[in-house]
Design a protein around this motif. Sequence first.
Motif, PDB file in Angstrom:
ATOM      1  N   UNK A  44       0.828  -1.201   0.000  1.00  0.00           N
ATOM      2  CA  UNK A  44       0.000   0.000   0.000  1.00  0.00           C
ATOM      3  C   UNK A  44       0.868   1.258   0.000  1.00  0.00           C
ATOM      4  N   UNK A  45       0.252   2.354  -0.357  1.00  0.00           N
ATOM      5  CA  UNK A  45       0.937   3.646  -0.350  1.00  0.00           C
ATOM      6  C   UNK A  45       1.445   3.949   1.059  1.00  0.00           C
ATOM      7  N   UNK A  70       8.478  13.993   6.021  1.00  0.00           N
ATOM      8  CA  UNK A  70       7.969  13.492   4.746  1.00  0.00           C
ATOM      9  C   UNK A  70       6.589  12.886   4.972  1.00  0.00           C
ATOM     10  N   UNK A  71       5.598  13.348   4.182  1.00  0.00           N
ATOM     11  CA  UNK A  71       4.241  12.858   4.396  1.00  0.00           C
ATOM     12  C   UNK A  71       3.440  12.654   3.111  1.00  0.00           C
ATOM     13  N   UNK A  72       4.007  13.017   1.948  1.00  0.00           N
ATOM     14  CA  UNK A  72       3.232  12.931   0.709  1.00  0.00           C
ATOM     15  C   UNK A  72       4.054  12.342  -0.429  1.00  0.00           C
ATOM     16  N   UNK A  97      -1.186  12.765  -7.416  1.00  0.00           N
ATOM     17  CA  UNK A  97      -0.880  12.754  -5.991  1.00  0.00           C
ATOM     18  C   UNK A  97      -1.444  11.475  -5.375  1.00  0.00           C
ATOM     19  N   UNK A  98      -0.697  10.839  -4.497  1.00  0.00           N
ATOM     20  CA  UNK A  98      -1.162   9.628  -3.812  1.00  0.00           C
ATOM     21  C   UNK A  98      -1.932  10.071  -2.566  1.00  0.00           C
ATOM     22  N   UNK A  99      -3.245  10.192  -2.698  1.00  0.00           N
ATOM     23  CA  UNK A  99      -4.082  10.735  -1.625  1.00  0.00           C
ATOM     24  C   UNK A  99      -4.579   9.681  -0.636  1.00  0.00           C
ATOM     25  N   UNK A 103      -4.631   2.464  -0.681  1.00  0.00           N
ATOM     26  CA  UNK A 103      -4.555   1.899  -2.035  1.00  0.00           C
ATOM     27  C   UNK A 103      -3.188   1.273  -2.275  1.00  0.00           C
ATOM     28  N   UNK A 104      -3.171   0.258  -3.153  1.00  0.00           N
ATOM     29  CA  UNK A 104      -1.893  -0.352  -3.498  1.00  0.00           C
ATOM     30  C   UNK A 104      -1.166   0.549  -4.491  1.00  0.00           C
TER      31      UNK A 104
END
Length: 136
Positions: A44-45, A70-72, A97-99, A103-104
């Motif tokens: 996952x992200x 680091x968070x995004x 962007x990985x919101x 999610x994988x």
Amino acid sequence: MSSAPSDHDDSLKSATITVRVIKSFPYRTCKNLVVRGLDLTTLTVGEFKARAVNDAKTLPGWKPYQNVEFDSMKLYTKAHGTKTQNLIINLDRPDWMFEDDSKTLAEVGCGHETEVSFFNRAAYEEYLADPVNKWD
């Protein structure tokens, strides 16, 4: 008729991702973290972010990056795709962007040899508002 797994399926289960760990947007300070052997169909992200943070805190040569929160993550480019003009992050595609941390990596568009940017979201938003480079 049985179908054999495709090369594409295999590449998603043992992929290499390059993470552009960004310390400063205006100064374009970043370091690449190459992560191999990832199963993009199950990782996952959120798990990937945690791994990248851990690597930046524990691997040799990453001391200057340890004080950044680091968070995004955001997709930078896919293998054999076009690259952006910006050297450290893709500013053109807000939809990359990985919101959702649940999610994988495959679900958010990652494939073998994908490059992603990893950064502090507040610093990114500040840079988006005024994208001036201080080091050319």
